[in-house]
Design a protein around this motif. Structure first.
Motif, mmCIF file in Angstrom:
data_model
loop_
_atom_site.group_PDB
_atom_site.id
_atom_site.type_symbol
_atom_site.label_atom_id
_atom_site.label_comp_id
_atom_site.label_asym_id
_atom_site.label_seq_id
_atom_site.Cartn_x
_atom_site.Cartn_y
_atom_site.Cartn_z
ATOM 1 N N ILE A 113 0.867 -1.183 0.000
ATOM 2 C CA ILE A 113 0.000 0.000 0.000
ATOM 3 C C ILE A 113 0.904 1.234 0.000
ATOM 4 O O ILE A 113 1.677 1.448 0.938
ATOM 5 N N PRO A 114 0.853 2.076 -1.044
ATOM 6 C CA PRO A 114 1.827 3.171 -1.182
ATOM 7 C C PRO A 114 1.759 4.224 -0.091
ATOM 8 O O PRO A 114 2.752 4.900 0.181
ATOM 9 N N THR A 115 0.604 4.388 0.553
ATOM 10 C CA THR A 115 0.466 5.428 1.585
ATOM 11 C C THR A 115 0.890 4.946 2.970
ATOM 12 O O THR A 115 0.939 5.748 3.912
ATOM 13 N N LEU A 116 1.213 3.658 3.105
ATOM 14 C CA LEU A 116 1.617 3.105 4.393
ATOM 15 C C LEU A 116 3.126 2.969 4.472
ATOM 16 O O LEU A 116 3.803 2.765 3.451
ATOM 17 N N LEU A 124 -0.061 -5.078 8.219
ATOM 18 C CA LEU A 124 -1.408 -4.925 7.672
ATOM 19 C C LEU A 124 -2.274 -6.187 7.806
ATOM 20 O O LEU A 124 -3.438 -6.076 8.233
ATOM 21 N N PRO A 125 -1.789 -7.392 7.463
ATOM 22 C CA PRO A 125 -2.649 -8.571 7.603
ATOM 23 C C PRO A 125 -3.114 -8.801 9.032
ATOM 24 O O PRO A 125 -4.271 -9.200 9.261
ATOM 25 N N LEU A 126 -2.237 -8.546 9.999
ATOM 26 C CA LEU A 126 -2.628 -8.693 11.400
ATOM 27 C C LEU A 126 -3.670 -7.644 11.780
ATOM 28 O O LEU A 126 -4.619 -7.937 12.511
ATOM 29 N N LYS A 132 -2.973 -8.687 17.410
ATOM 30 C CA LYS A 132 -1.805 -7.911 17.795
ATOM 31 C C LYS A 132 -0.537 -8.698 17.447
ATOM 32 O O LYS A 132 -0.496 -9.909 17.622
ATOM 33 N N PRO A 133 0.502 -8.015 16.979
ATOM 34 C CA PRO A 133 1.736 -8.724 16.652
ATOM 35 C C PRO A 133 2.474 -9.172 17.902
ATOM 36 O O PRO A 133 2.337 -8.556 18.976
ATOM 37 N N VAL A 173 5.128 -12.537 9.181
ATOM 38 C CA VAL A 173 4.915 -12.016 10.529
ATOM 39 C C VAL A 173 3.680 -12.616 11.202
ATOM 40 O O VAL A 173 3.600 -12.676 12.435
ATOM 41 N N SER A 174 2.722 -13.106 10.419
ATOM 42 C CA SER A 174 1.526 -13.703 11.002
ATOM 43 C C SER A 174 1.682 -15.194 11.266
ATOM 44 O O SER A 174 0.708 -15.861 11.642
#
Length: 260
Positions: A113-116, A124-126, A132-133, A173-174
């Motif tokens: 996502i370019p704005t993130l 983002l998926p979490l 929570k990560p 990460v998930s």
């Protein structure tokens, strides 16, 4: 049968855990004279804690196999399993939840996502799943992928290799059951490709991750444990402990058989 991370897993007699499998999988596009058989009764097992490559000539069905195995594309016939969960029996809402919670994806086009920021893209998926990560795991993944100093940067401020490493970290990460990677080095130069492939190799060796990668590149395939070769919608061969030279030779034979 064993249970890993709450998911039932099929264990073969040789103690290999089957992370995903297809049974008599077929995929047909179009009807009548315009009908194209992309996959022709493919039965294959993808093993846990391994790095598997799927290769074949253009039009062999390799990307279609990955998309069906990952639940991204509906099948025409046959069955698909992640662990012992049959994807082909799930309703769309259940399938969406399974893809979100159990499967990681890495695409050639990065899909950031370019704005993130890089950190926000990784998490983002979490965030979507309302989870929570794990801070220690997040730090380990970020350090392994070499992005500790770039977490505040947006995609436009990153190189292609860095963007793909963000995508790799996002997939990992998930803690998914399995990661599917579709030509993850296709848009990268040779140095960035090596960085990404090194990370994928390490994630299998050090984290016990399961990765299935579609690629056309014999060098990329040489990083894997196993290569499956497709031709005309069928699995025609496989190779253990691949080298770039052996893979190139086998691919040349498949191309010759197609008259390329």
């Amino acid at each position: 049968m064993v249970e890993i991370a709450g998911v039932a897993q099929l264990v073969r007699a040789d103690n290999q855990i089957v992370a995903a499998r297809t049974q008599q999988l077929s995929k047909v596009y179009g009807t009548g004279d315009a009908q194209v058989i992309a996959l022709d009764t493919v039965s294959v097992e993808l093993f846990a804690h391994e790095f598997t490559a799927i290769m074949g000539p253009s039009g062999s069905g390799k990307s279609t196999l990955m998309h069906c195995a990952a639940g991204l594309d509906a099948v025409s016939d046959g069955r698909v399993f992640i662990g012992e969960t049959e994807l082909t029996s799930l309703k769309e809402k259940e399938l969406t939840a399974l893809r979100r919670d159990k499967i990681g994806f890495i695409f050639q086009a990065f899909n950031l996502i370019p704005t993130l920021t890089a950190k926000e893209n990784i998490l983002l998926p979490l965030s979507i799943a309302g989870r929570k990560p794990d801070p220690a795991w997040f730090d380990q993944v970020v350090e392994t992928v070499g992005l500790s100093e770039r977490l505040g940067h947006r995609p436009s401020e990153l190189s292609g290799g860095q963007m793909q490493r963000v995508a790799c970290a996002r997939a990992l990460v998930s803690r998914p059951e399995i990661i599917f990677a579709d030509e993850p080095t296709g848009n990268l130069d040779s140095r960035a490709s090596r960085e990404v492939l090194d990370f994928l190799r390490r994630s299998v060796a050090e984290f016990g991750q399961t990765i299935v990668m579609v690629t056309h590149d014999p060098v990329a395939a040489s990083y894997t444990d196993r290569v499956l070769f497709l031709a005309d919608g069928r699995v025609v061969d496989e190779m253990r402990e691949p080298t770039a030279e052996r893979v190139l030779e086998r691919m040349a034979g498949l191309d010759s058989a197609k008259g390329v």
